[in-house]
Write a protein that holds these residues in place. Structure first.
Motif, mmCIF file in Angstrom:
data_model
loop_
_atom_site.group_PDB
_atom_site.id
_atom_site.type_symbol
_atom_site.label_atom_id
_atom_site.label_comp_id
_atom_site.label_asym_id
_atom_site.label_seq_id
_atom_site.Cartn_x
_atom_site.Cartn_y
_atom_site.Cartn_z
ATOM 1 N N LYS A 577 0.825 -1.202 0.000
ATOM 2 C CA LYS A 577 0.000 0.000 0.000
ATOM 3 C C LYS A 577 0.866 1.261 0.000
ATOM 4 O O LYS A 577 0.565 2.259 -0.648
ATOM 5 C CB LYS A 577 -0.926 -0.012 1.226
ATOM 6 N N GLN A 578 1.938 1.116 0.797
ATOM 7 C CA GLN A 578 2.886 2.241 0.842
ATOM 8 C C GLN A 578 3.417 2.570 -0.550
ATOM 9 O O GLN A 578 3.477 3.707 -0.981
ATOM 10 C CB GLN A 578 4.051 1.837 1.758
ATOM 11 N N LYS A 579 3.792 1.495 -1.263
ATOM 12 C CA LYS A 579 4.292 1.665 -2.634
ATOM 13 C C LYS A 579 3.239 2.337 -3.518
ATOM 14 O O LYS A 579 3.559 3.236 -4.312
ATOM 15 C CB LYS A 579 4.650 0.304 -3.247
ATOM 16 N N LEU A 580 2.044 1.908 -3.374
ATOM 17 C CA LEU A 580 0.988 2.474 -4.205
ATOM 18 C C LEU A 580 0.836 3.962 -3.926
ATOM 19 O O LEU A 580 0.697 4.769 -4.860
ATOM 20 C CB LEU A 580 -0.341 1.758 -3.925
ATOM 21 N N ARG A 581 0.881 4.300 -2.616
ATOM 22 C CA ARG A 581 0.762 5.719 -2.283
ATOM 23 C C ARG A 581 1.903 6.537 -2.904
ATOM 24 O O ARG A 581 1.699 7.595 -3.455
ATOM 25 C CB ARG A 581 0.754 5.891 -0.760
ATOM 26 N N MET A 582 3.099 5.941 -2.767
ATOM 27 C CA MET A 582 4.241 6.644 -3.359
ATOM 28 C C MET A 582 4.066 6.807 -4.873
ATOM 29 O O MET A 582 4.320 7.870 -5.445
ATOM 30 C CB MET A 582 5.552 5.891 -3.079
ATOM 31 N N PHE A 583 3.626 5.733 -5.475
ATOM 32 C CA PHE A 583 3.409 5.797 -6.926
ATOM 33 C C PHE A 583 2.428 6.910 -7.272
ATOM 34 O O PHE A 583 2.655 7.708 -8.191
ATOM 35 C CB PHE A 583 2.904 4.444 -7.458
ATOM 36 N N ASN A 584 1.331 6.915 -6.486
ATOM 37 C CA ASN A 584 0.307 7.929 -6.761
ATOM 38 C C ASN A 584 0.893 9.329 -6.732
ATOM 39 O O ASN A 584 0.623 10.148 -7.604
ATOM 40 C CB ASN A 584 -0.820 7.823 -5.731
ATOM 41 N N THR A 585 1.690 9.561 -5.699
ATOM 42 C CA THR A 585 2.280 10.895 -5.577
ATOM 43 C C THR A 585 3.185 11.191 -6.769
ATOM 44 O O THR A 585 3.054 12.227 -7.432
ATOM 45 C CB THR A 585 3.130 10.972 -4.291
ATOM 46 N N TYR A 586 4.122 10.258 -6.992
ATOM 47 C CA TYR A 586 5.045 10.455 -8.121
ATOM 48 C C TYR A 586 4.290 10.684 -9.418
ATOM 49 O O TYR A 586 4.539 11.612 -10.174
ATOM 50 C CB TYR A 586 5.950 9.222 -8.319
ATOM 51 N N LYS A 628 -5.082 -6.419 -5.057
ATOM 52 C CA LYS A 628 -6.473 -6.910 -5.097
ATOM 53 C C LYS A 628 -6.572 -8.347 -4.616
ATOM 54 O O LYS A 628 -7.540 -8.744 -3.987
ATOM 55 C CB LYS A 628 -7.018 -6.807 -6.528
ATOM 56 N N SER A 629 -5.533 -9.128 -4.915
ATOM 57 C CA SER A 629 -5.609 -10.551 -4.560
ATOM 58 C C SER A 629 -5.183 -10.789 -3.104
ATOM 59 O O SER A 629 -5.390 -11.849 -2.548
ATOM 60 C CB SER A 629 -4.742 -11.374 -5.515
ATOM 61 N N SER A 630 -4.578 -9.756 -2.501
ATOM 62 C CA SER A 630 -4.127 -9.931 -1.114
ATOM 63 C C SER A 630 -5.275 -9.677 -0.150
ATOM 64 O O SER A 630 -5.898 -8.618 -0.205
ATOM 65 C CB SER A 630 -2.972 -8.956 -0.832
ATOM 66 N N PRO A 631 -5.601 -10.697 0.734
ATOM 67 C CA PRO A 631 -6.766 -10.557 1.633
ATOM 68 C C PRO A 631 -6.622 -9.354 2.549
ATOM 69 O O PRO A 631 -7.573 -8.604 2.749
ATOM 70 C CB PRO A 631 -6.765 -11.850 2.442
ATOM 71 N N GLU A 632 -5.398 -9.138 3.083
ATOM 72 C CA GLU A 632 -5.257 -8.012 4.012
ATOM 73 C C GLU A 632 -5.413 -6.680 3.302
ATOM 74 O O GLU A 632 -6.034 -5.757 3.802
ATOM 75 C CB GLU A 632 -3.869 -7.997 4.716
ATOM 76 N N ALA A 633 -4.806 -6.671 2.113
ATOM 77 C CA ALA A 633 -4.762 -5.384 1.432
ATOM 78 C C ALA A 633 -6.091 -5.000 0.827
ATOM 79 O O ALA A 633 -6.405 -3.824 0.675
ATOM 80 C CB ALA A 633 -3.706 -5.442 0.326
ATOM 81 N N ARG A 634 -6.850 -6.015 0.414
ATOM 82 C CA ARG A 634 -8.113 -5.737 -0.247
ATOM 83 C C ARG A 634 -9.007 -4.878 0.637
ATOM 84 O O ARG A 634 -9.780 -4.069 0.162
ATOM 85 C CB ARG A 634 -8.810 -7.076 -0.560
ATOM 86 N N HIS A 635 -8.824 -5.073 1.919
ATOM 87 C CA HIS A 635 -9.577 -4.313 2.900
ATOM 88 C C HIS A 635 -9.237 -2.826 2.774
ATOM 89 O O HIS A 635 -8.078 -2.458 2.677
ATOM 90 C CB HIS A 635 -9.232 -4.864 4.309
ATOM 91 N N ASP A 636 -10.232 -2.038 2.749
ATOM 92 C CA ASP A 636 -10.161 -0.580 2.508
ATOM 93 C C ASP A 636 -9.064 -0.172 1.508
ATOM 94 O O ASP A 636 -8.254 0.713 1.708
ATOM 95 C CB ASP A 636 -10.040 0.226 3.814
ATOM 96 N N LEU A 637 -9.048 -0.859 0.390
ATOM 97 C CA LEU A 637 -8.084 -0.544 -0.684
ATOM 98 C C LEU A 637 -8.602 0.649 -1.485
ATOM 99 O O LEU A 637 -9.729 0.657 -1.955
ATOM 100 C CB LEU A 637 -7.910 -1.758 -1.614
ATOM 101 N N TYR A 638 -7.753 1.652 -1.582
ATOM 102 C CA TYR A 638 -8.157 2.817 -2.381
ATOM 103 C C TYR A 638 -7.261 2.896 -3.613
ATOM 104 O O TYR A 638 -6.046 3.102 -3.524
ATOM 105 C CB TYR A 638 -8.037 4.094 -1.560
ATOM 106 N N ILE A 639 -7.863 2.695 -4.721
ATOM 107 C CA ILE A 639 -7.083 2.776 -5.960
ATOM 108 C C ILE A 639 -7.400 4.097 -6.639
ATOM 109 O O ILE A 639 -8.476 4.311 -7.168
ATOM 110 C CB ILE A 639 -7.408 1.599 -6.890
ATOM 111 N N LYS A 640 -6.402 4.967 -6.580
ATOM 112 C CA LYS A 640 -6.604 6.294 -7.168
ATOM 113 C C LYS A 640 -6.616 6.217 -8.693
ATOM 114 O O LYS A 640 -7.441 6.830 -9.364
ATOM 115 C CB LYS A 640 -5.492 7.220 -6.699
ATOM 116 N N TYR A 641 -5.620 5.488 -9.224
ATOM 117 C CA TYR A 641 -5.528 5.313 -10.675
ATOM 118 C C TYR A 641 -5.717 3.863 -11.030
ATOM 119 O O TYR A 641 -4.929 3.020 -10.587
ATOM 120 C CB TYR A 641 -4.154 5.748 -11.189
ATOM 121 N N THR A 642 -6.722 3.582 -11.758
ATOM 122 C CA THR A 642 -6.799 2.232 -12.300
ATOM 123 C C THR A 642 -5.716 2.134 -13.368
ATOM 124 O O THR A 642 -5.233 3.161 -13.887
ATOM 125 C CB THR A 642 -8.159 1.980 -12.981
#
Lengths: 659, 415
Positions: A577-586, A628-642
């Motif tokens: 999730k951290q990576k995704l957030r970083m990606f979003n920012t970048y 998406k496939s990770s059970p922990e992560a799927r929980h409150d997953l916010y995908i800014k960019y599909t």
């Protein structure tokens, strides 16, 4: 029998002369007409007969005529009349003047010529007069030569020479008048004699064709067209007749001088009409380029007119007038057009020595080409030693213009090198200097052959140069020079790229300009000059800049997205999730900035986007799917960019501020 | 540097046939300790030597062509002007070498380059002077042709007869028309007015008769315009005087602290001005007489300031003196040969006028003597003027070339 007939004829003529000739002038005229038509009626004989008649009637001496004719001259002549001088000379010699036939001839000629010389209108206004005068002059020249050869009668020789000098002075005036105002000569009237003369002609019927000799007369030229025939063939023939007499009599130098003086006015005016203003070097230096462009635009046709039409016409005229009278013609020719020729040439020198701003190249090339193309055509016109210096001047100005072109080309380098890196092109787009230089060089290729010639230093080597230099050889001087300019441009662009704070933008800038250069080179003759190798190198450079861009901009993004090897344990969900957030920012940052950037070339833009997509999409898609496939992560997953959003954004990069 | 190929061809040995050759100068350079000061010192020394050789009386050997008397060339003779131009070319070459060496050492800062450009700007102004001088020389050649007709006619073997006198008078009259026009264009009067009075005596119109109003009117009208000479290739409004002023404008001795190029550039400016002034003074050209005012001479450097200042000043003084001489003040040109031509023409005209027909005894001898004098100066002119004209062109082309080179070199320097 023949003698008898001649005497009778002379007597008849004498009679007619006495009855018709109410005035002396008219008598002279008639005598002259006669003398033209029949050799038997030589003036000598007629005068002799007349003198005999006169002395019989009035008891006067034969010399009376001589004294009489000079009367009108004495008021303005500060010197004693020549015949008197001759007499006194003879008297001084202490012997009575024997009336030799030579002396009679001279006296007769004197009488006759004095009439002509005293004429208050152009002798050539009447072709019969002209003919008669010329014949008298011929007789006189012959007489002078005979007297000189004999060398026995100094007094008579001097007198004949004196007469000759008067003839020449008059001929010179006629000569000048005929050249300057050819229309004043007699109009072309068949047998244009006075009626009394022609009547007599019928009566005495010379009949041997003597009188049928066509008398050349000036016809006014109505169609001037482009070829300047300043004088009609008739006038030329008249003028030539005079020139021949003057040269025969040893007055060739005078003739050449007066010819030049007479023609110069025409040449000056012709050039003035071409609308070229005389410009000093300093004026040229002080003028704005707009003014000079205007001047050059006039100069080139004027130069061609003068050197291709006016001067050759002058040459032709001069050659005709002085036909068989070299070197006087050559002398006269140069003296007549020298100033105007030099005037035109000096403009070329002035332009050459003025500013070398690159925009001047094309007009100077035009000038150079005009001069260069002219050179071979000058050879027949400037073949004589007198015109050699002028020919050399034309060659010199050709060289100078050539050097100037070379200098301007070098000045282009200078300009590029000194172009300051102050303002960056917006969005890393194509810099104005790139456009300027490339379009400039492309345009210059339009004059490739000339530039090639100039760079090789073969100024004015027309044709030969084209054969000697293989223009498609990328090692030719021009090609080397252009490659050098490209190098200077490249260095300058490199410096300019440094003013972008963002190294990615510097890459985009270089890519853009590089691509533009390649394009311009490919679709013009520059490609031929620079060669495939150069294009390949340039293409490689663009590719390298493109790769640099990918690395600098997207390197950290893809690094962030790396999730390690798939399957093997993998990252914890929070890290992902951290990576995704970083990606979003970048990504957001990059998108916001780089969608404003520019890639001017369509294909390059597509390629760069594709490369970005290729680098980013797989890892991003992988990350999303793992999240998406990770059970922990799927929980409150916010995908800014599909992934689709990312893809779409990538396709919107480099659209520029105008988006 | 592609432009350098001109230098090879241009420094042909013939250009430097006098005095020391360029090669020996180069050797001097090599012999000197290198460095800016040494170069400057050498430049100034050579410069002074070049000017010194032009000083009258200091020339040894070679009686030189032209009509000048004495051992060396007389000042302002054709031969002297040619040596002056040679000296200028040599100085310019020295300057070129000096600048090139300074650049090579990297000792030419932006200020120095600016000075070089300044000199070139000044030199370009001399181009028009060269053009005008070329036209002037051509004009003098025309005078020579007419004068030579008169002289050679009268020198023909045998007694001089009326025909020859008439012919000579005609040529002299045409010549006087030219001289009058040219003197008028130059803006002075003396000889011109003398000759004008002769012209009105209508030499060539001995055939005049009262009844020929129309034709005589027409011809005399043309005969004055007919031999009107001056179609200068510089434009009509051009003024030698203004041009000289422009060349000398802002020419000031550098201050003591100004090192580097300041002194050589100043030296070149001075010699350029001197050469331009001498050309204008020597031969006819538009608005020449105004140009001969002393204040148009270059601003003089202090005699002790530079090694070349004394010879330059002496030359300037000599030239100014020549310009002020009474007998030359109204001349068509200070060129010695022109002076002789004018004098002999006048003498011959007088001799002819004084001579009754037939000529004999002293009168004939007078005419012949004057004709022989005129013939001699014509011969000298024929020999000297063409090379002079070529040399004026050479100076012209040198200036054009040096400008090209100045720009090119500064560009490469900036690399």
């Amino acid at each position: 029998m023949a003698e008898d007939g001649e005497e009778k004829l002379l007597a008849t003529v004498q009679h007619i002369v006495q009855t018709l000739g109410s005035s002396d002038t008219m008598t002279e005229d008639i005598l002259r007409v006669f003398s033209n038509y029949d050799g038997r009626l030589s003036l000598d004989k007629l005068y002799a007969a007349r003198a005999a008649a006169a002395s019989a009637a009035g008891g006067g001496g034969g010399l009376g005529g001589g004294g009489e004719h000079s009367m009108p001259e004495s008021p303005t002549l500060p010197l004693p009349p020549p015949p008197a001088a001759a007499v006194s000379a003879a008297a001084a010699a202490g012997r009575p003047p024997p009336v030799t036939s030579m002396e009679r001839t001279v006296r007769t000629l004197d009488r006759q010529i004095s009439q002509f010389v005293a004429m208050d209108r152009l002798i050539w206004a009447d072709s019969a007069d002209a003919d008669a005068f010329l014949e008298a002059v011929d007789d006189l020249i012959g007489t002078v030569q005979e007297l000189e050869a004999a060398g026995t009668n100094r007094g008579l020789f001097d007198r004949a020479e004196e007469l000759l000098s008067r003839c020449m002075a008059r001929l010179e005036e006629e000569f000048r008048a005929l050249i300057e105002r050819p229309d004043d000569a007699a109009p072309a009237a068949p047998g244009g004699f006075r009626s009394d003369g022609s009547d007599d002609e019928e009566d005495f019927g010379g009949g041997d064709g003597y009188g049928d000799e066509p008398i050349p007369i000036a016809k006014p030229v109505t169609d001037y067209d482009v070829v300047i025939d300043a004088l009609s063939p008739g006038s030329v023939a008249n003028v030539h007749q005079i020139a021949r007499r003057m040269v025969d009599a040893g007055f060739g130098r005078e003739c050449a001088e007066v010819y030049a003086a007479a023609r110069r006015g025409f040449v000056d005016e012709s050039v003035a009409r071409l609308g070229v203003r005389p410009r000093t070097a300093e004026e040229v230096h002080a003028s704005s380029w707009e003014e000079l462009e205007f001047d050059i635009a006039r100069w080139i046709p004027a130069f061609n007119m003068v050197f291709r039409i006016l001067i050759p016409s002058e040459r032709r005229l001069c050659d005709r007038v002085f036909d068989g009278l070299a070197p006087f013609g050559d002398l006269a020719f140069v003296a007549a057009m020298r100033t105007q020729a030099l005037q035109l040439i000096s403009f070329g020198d002035a332009i050459s020595s003025s500013s070398r701003a690159p925009e001047r190249l094309f007009r100077v090339v035009d000038m150079y080409e005009a001069v260069r193309d002219l050179l071979p055509d000058l050879d027949p016109v400037f073949a004589d030693p007198y015109s050699a210096a002028l020919r050399a001047e034309v060659t010199a100005v050709c060289n100078t213009l050539g050097s100037s072109i070379k200098g301007i080309f070098m000045e282009l380098e200078n300009l590029i090198r000194r172009d300051p890196a102050r303002v960056a092109a917006q969005g890393g787009g194509i810099h104005p200097i790139t456009r300027y230089v490339m379009n400039y060089l492309r345009a210059a290729c339009g004059s490739r052959q000339t530039l090639e010639e100039v760079m090789e230093g073969d100024f004015g080597a027309v044709g030969g140069a084209a054969a000697a230099v293989d223009p498609d050889r990328p090692t030719s001087s021009l090609a080397v020079h252009i490659a050098w300019i490209m190098d200077v441009l490249h260095k300058n662009l490199d410096i300019k790229s440094k003013i972008y704070r963002d190294p990615s933008l510097a890459c985009v800038f270089l890519m853009n300009n590089g691509k533009y250069i390649i394009q311009k080179v490919n679709d013009s003759e520059l490609g031929v000059l620079l060669g495939d190798e150069w294009i390949k190198q340039m293409t490689n450079r663009v590719r390298r800049w493109s790769m640099d861009y990918q690395r600098v901009t997207w390197g950290k993004v893809t690094t962030v997205l790396q999730t390690g090897g798939p399957g093997v344990g993998g990252l914890p969900a929070t890290a992902m999730k951290q990576k995704l957030r970083m990606f979003n920012t970048y990504f957001q940052e990059i998108y916001e900035v780089q969608s404003e950037w520019v890639i001017a070339d369509e294909q390059l833009r597509v390629d760069v986007r594709a490369a970005v997509a290729e680098a980013v999409m797989p890892v991003y898609t992988a990350l999303i799917s793992r999240l998406k496939s990770s059970p922990e992560a799927r929980h409150d997953l916010y995908i800014k960019y599909t992934p689709e959003d990312v893809e779409a954004c990538i396709q919107h990069l480099f659209e520029g501020a105008a988006k | 540097m592609p432009v350098t190929e001109h230098q090879g061809s241009s420094s042909s040995p013939s250009t430097f046939s006098f005095g020391r050759s360029l090669l020996s100068l180069r050797r001097d350079h090599v012999a000197m300790p290198s460095g800016e000061e040494a170069d400057l010192e050498a430049f100034q020394r050579h410069f002074a030597a070049s000017l010194g050789e032009l000083l009258p009386g200091e020339v040894e050997g070679g009686g030189g062509g032209g009509g000048g008397g004495g051992g060396g060339e007389e000042i302002l003779s054709v031969a002297w002007i040619r040596r002056l131009l040679e000296a200028f070319i040599l100085c310019q070459e020295e300057f070129r070498v000096f600048v090139a060496q300074a650049r090579r050492r990297g000792a030419l800062p932006a200020a120095g380059e600016k000075l070089v450009v300044e000199f070139h700007e000044r030199a370009v102004k001399a181009l028009d002077v060269c053009n005008a001088a070329r036209d002037g020389v051509d004009q003098v050649r025309r005078w020579e042709r007419l004068a030579d007709i008169a002289a050679s006619v009268l020198l023909a073997p045998g007694e001089i007869h009326e025909g020859q006198l008439r012919r000579a008078r005609k040529a002299l009259s045409d010549l006087s028309v030219l001289l009058v026009d040219d003197t008028a264009a130059s803006g002075s009067g003396g000889v011109a007015s003398f000759l004008a009075s002769h012209r009105n005596r209508s030499f060539g119109r001995a055939r005049a008769s009262p009844s020929r109003a129309s034709f005589a009117g027409a011809t005399s009208a043309t005969s004055s315009s007919h031999f009107r000479s001056l179609s200068w290739s510089v434009s009509r409004a051009w003024s030698a005087s203004r041009q000289l002023q422009a060349i000398g404008a802002g020419l000031a001795a550098p201050r003591a602290h100004e090192a580097g190029l300041a002194a050589p550039v100043y030296a070149m400016g001075c010699v350029l001005h001197l050469v331009a002034w001498a050309l204008v003074a020597a031969v006819p050209c538009p608005d020449r007489s105004t140009a001969l005012q002393a204040h148009h001479l270059p601003a003089a450097p202090a005699r002790a300031a530079f090694p070349w200042a004394p010879p330059l000043l002496t030359l300037q003084e000599r030239l100014a003196e020549e310009g002020k001489r009474k007998d030359r003040r109204n001349s068509c040109g200070l060129l010695k040969e022109i002076h002789v031509l004018e004098k002999s023409t006048q003498k011959l005209t007088d001799a002819i006028d004084a001579a009754p027909i037939p000529l004999f005894g002293d009168r004939e001898a007078d005419v012949r003597e004057a004709a022989a004098e005129l013939a001699a100066v014509c011969a000298a002119m024929r020999d000297g003027l063409e090379p002079l004209e070529r040399q004026v062109r050479e100076v012209f082309h040198r200036i054009v070339r040096s400008r090209v080179e100045g720009l090119d070199s500064s560009m490469h320097n900036a690399d």
